[in-house]
Write a protein that holds these residues in place. Sequence first.
Motif, PDB file in Angstrom:
ATOM      1  N   THR A  41       0.833  -1.201   0.000  1.00  0.00           N
ATOM      2  CA  THR A  41       0.000   0.000   0.000  1.00  0.00           C
ATOM      3  C   THR A  41       0.870   1.255   0.000  1.00  0.00           C
ATOM      4  OG1 THR A  41      -1.720  -1.195   1.199  1.00  0.00           O
ATOM      5  CG2 THR A  41      -1.894   1.197   1.174  1.00  0.00           C
ATOM      6  N   SER A  42       1.926   1.249   0.770  1.00  0.00           N
ATOM      7  CA  SER A  42       2.857   2.391   0.804  1.00  0.00           C
ATOM      8  C   SER A  42       3.501   2.602  -0.567  1.00  0.00           C
ATOM      9  CB  SER A  42       3.949   2.174   1.849  1.00  0.00           C
ATOM     10  OG  SER A  42       3.402   2.166   3.129  1.00  0.00           O
ATOM     11  N   TYR A  43       3.844   1.508  -1.220  1.00  0.00           N
ATOM     12  CA  TYR A  43       4.415   1.613  -2.560  1.00  0.00           C
ATOM     13  C   TYR A  43       3.425   2.286  -3.510  1.00  0.00           C
ATOM     14  CZ  TYR A  43       6.491   0.395  -7.025  1.00  0.00           C
ATOM     15  OH  TYR A  43       7.018   0.461  -8.283  1.00  0.00           O
ATOM     16  N   ILE A  44       2.165   1.870  -3.437  1.00  0.00           N
ATOM     17  CA  ILE A  44       1.136   2.476  -4.290  1.00  0.00           C
ATOM     18  C   ILE A  44       0.966   3.958  -3.942  1.00  0.00           C
ATOM     19  CG2 ILE A  44      -1.359   2.519  -4.751  1.00  0.00           C
ATOM     20  CD1 ILE A  44      -1.250  -0.566  -4.618  1.00  0.00           C
ATOM     21  N   LYS A  45       0.949   4.262  -2.670  1.00  0.00           N
ATOM     22  CA  LYS A  45       0.796   5.655  -2.217  1.00  0.00           C
ATOM     23  C   LYS A  45       1.937   6.531  -2.751  1.00  0.00           C
ATOM     24  CE  LYS A  45       0.594   8.478   1.964  1.00  0.00           C
ATOM     25  NZ  LYS A  45       0.670   8.470   3.427  1.00  0.00           N
ATOM     26  N   ASN A  46       3.159   6.011  -2.686  1.00  0.00           N
ATOM     27  CA  ASN A  46       4.327   6.790  -3.093  1.00  0.00           C
ATOM     28  C   ASN A  46       4.531   6.838  -4.605  1.00  0.00           C
ATOM     29  OD1 ASN A  46       4.927   7.284  -0.390  1.00  0.00           O
ATOM     30  ND2 ASN A  46       6.198   5.439  -0.234  1.00  0.00           N
ATOM     31  N   ASN A  47       3.925   5.921  -5.338  1.00  0.00           N
ATOM     32  CA  ASN A  47       4.167   5.840  -6.789  1.00  0.00           C
ATOM     33  C   ASN A  47       2.916   5.988  -7.638  1.00  0.00           C
ATOM     34  OD1 ASN A  47       7.114   5.167  -6.844  1.00  0.00           O
ATOM     35  ND2 ASN A  47       6.378   3.538  -5.512  1.00  0.00           N
ATOM     36  N   SER A  48       1.888   6.579  -7.057  1.00  0.00           N
ATOM     37  CA  SER A  48       0.660   6.798  -7.836  1.00  0.00           C
ATOM     38  C   SER A  48       0.024   8.111  -7.407  1.00  0.00           C
ATOM     39  CB  SER A  48      -0.321   5.641  -7.622  1.00  0.00           C
ATOM     40  OG  SER A  48      -0.908   5.735  -6.340  1.00  0.00           O
ATOM     41  N   ASP A  49      -1.076   8.413  -8.047  1.00  0.00           N
ATOM     42  CA  ASP A  49      -1.816   9.638  -7.716  1.00  0.00           C
ATOM     43  C   ASP A  49      -2.817   9.417  -6.595  1.00  0.00           C
ATOM     44  OD1 ASP A  49      -0.456  10.974  -9.711  1.00  0.00           O
ATOM     45  OD2 ASP A  49      -1.984  10.566 -11.235  1.00  0.00           O
ATOM     46  N   ILE A  50      -2.901   8.203  -6.071  1.00  0.00           N
ATOM     47  CA  ILE A  50      -3.857   7.890  -5.006  1.00  0.00           C
ATOM     48  C   ILE A  50      -3.290   8.400  -3.684  1.00  0.00           C
ATOM     49  CG2 ILE A  50      -5.114   6.086  -3.783  1.00  0.00           C
ATOM     50  CD1 ILE A  50      -4.770   4.346  -6.319  1.00  0.00           C
ATOM     51  N   LYS A  51      -3.949   9.380  -3.120  1.00  0.00           N
ATOM     52  CA  LYS A  51      -3.500   9.946  -1.848  1.00  0.00           C
ATOM     53  C   LYS A  51      -4.621   9.952  -0.812  1.00  0.00           C
ATOM     54  CE  LYS A  51       0.456  10.964  -3.684  1.00  0.00           C
ATOM     55  NZ  LYS A  51       1.431   9.921  -3.681  1.00  0.00           N
ATOM     56  N   ASN A  52      -5.847   9.660  -1.245  1.00  0.00           N
ATOM     57  CA  ASN A  52      -7.000   9.649  -0.359  1.00  0.00           C
ATOM     58  C   ASN A  52      -6.830   8.533   0.675  1.00  0.00           C
ATOM     59  OD1 ASN A  52      -9.585   8.910   0.712  1.00  0.00           O
ATOM     60  ND2 ASN A  52     -10.551  10.122  -0.895  1.00  0.00           N
ATOM     61  N   THR A  53      -6.890   8.898   1.958  1.00  0.00           N
ATOM     62  CA  THR A  53      -6.685   7.940   3.045  1.00  0.00           C
ATOM     63  C   THR A  53      -7.701   6.798   3.001  1.00  0.00           C
ATOM     64  OG1 THR A  53      -5.858   9.745   4.405  1.00  0.00           O
ATOM     65  CG2 THR A  53      -6.456   7.728   5.552  1.00  0.00           C
ATOM     66  N   GLU A  54      -8.950   7.114   2.712  1.00  0.00           N
ATOM     67  CA  GLU A  54      -9.987   6.082   2.660  1.00  0.00           C
ATOM     68  C   GLU A  54      -9.711   5.084   1.538  1.00  0.00           C
ATOM     69  OE1 GLU A  54     -14.725   5.909   1.786  1.00  0.00           O
ATOM     70  OE2 GLU A  54     -14.048   7.460   3.184  1.00  0.00           O
ATOM     71  N   ASP A  55      -9.299   5.580   0.374  1.00  0.00           N
ATOM     72  CA  ASP A  55      -8.967   4.693  -0.738  1.00  0.00           C
ATOM     73  C   ASP A  55      -7.766   3.807  -0.405  1.00  0.00           C
ATOM     74  OD1 ASP A  55     -11.045   5.693  -2.240  1.00  0.00           O
ATOM     75  OD2 ASP A  55      -9.790   7.072  -3.400  1.00  0.00           O
ATOM     76  N   LEU A  56      -6.778   4.398   0.254  1.00  0.00           N
ATOM     77  CA  LEU A  56      -5.591   3.627   0.637  1.00  0.00           C
ATOM     78  C   LEU A  56      -5.931   2.561   1.666  1.00  0.00           C
ATOM     79  CD1 LEU A  56      -2.977   6.510   0.715  1.00  0.00           C
ATOM     80  CD2 LEU A  56      -3.032   4.593  -0.895  1.00  0.00           C
TER      81      LEU A  56
END
Length: 189
Positions: free
Chosen positions: A10-25
């Motif tokens: 999940t951290s990898y996705i957060k750091n390497n994508s445009d997804i920053k919404n906490t609920e989505d993460l």
Amino acid sequence: MLKNLSYKLTSYIKNNSDIKNTEDLEKINYSFQVILNECFKIIVLTILFLILGRIQYLLFSMAVLLSIRIFSGGYHADTTTKCLLWTTLFFLTTSLAAPMFPRLSILTYKAVSLLSIIIVFFKSPYPNTKRPVKDKKRRWYLKFISIFHMFLWIVILLFFIDNTAYLNCGFMTILLQILQLIIPIRKES
């Protein structure tokens, strides 16, 4: 260990994508946890039932269970270890014990069938605190699909399965699944 891996993914996705919404993460992390836990359980169960020489019954029971449980829900343990133990006990009952039972009367199988459909109609989908179903239309959709799969398996078991071991394996799987919908085992955390 599996939770740590899901957090890293999940951290990898957060750091390497445009997804920053906490609920989505959080949803992504929960999805990773579910996928990793299920893969781990399947590997352990496959090895155990290969050793026991009952892999064919495990696979049959899994097919019945998953096609119903995905839509009807059921009990969820709060840790991976409890989940693995609960699932192992479930499949030992359906895939090791049930195939050894003698054939029951057709009336017994029909009674379990009718009871199962009634319980699924009134009790599914089983509430899940991590994936609540709030929309009434979605609840009815899940209920309908649960009933459809339950009915489909009952027809297959009653009219197309002559082997007593598979018949009992299938009906025990259905019975244990519906019991999860009506007997509160423990409130989920």
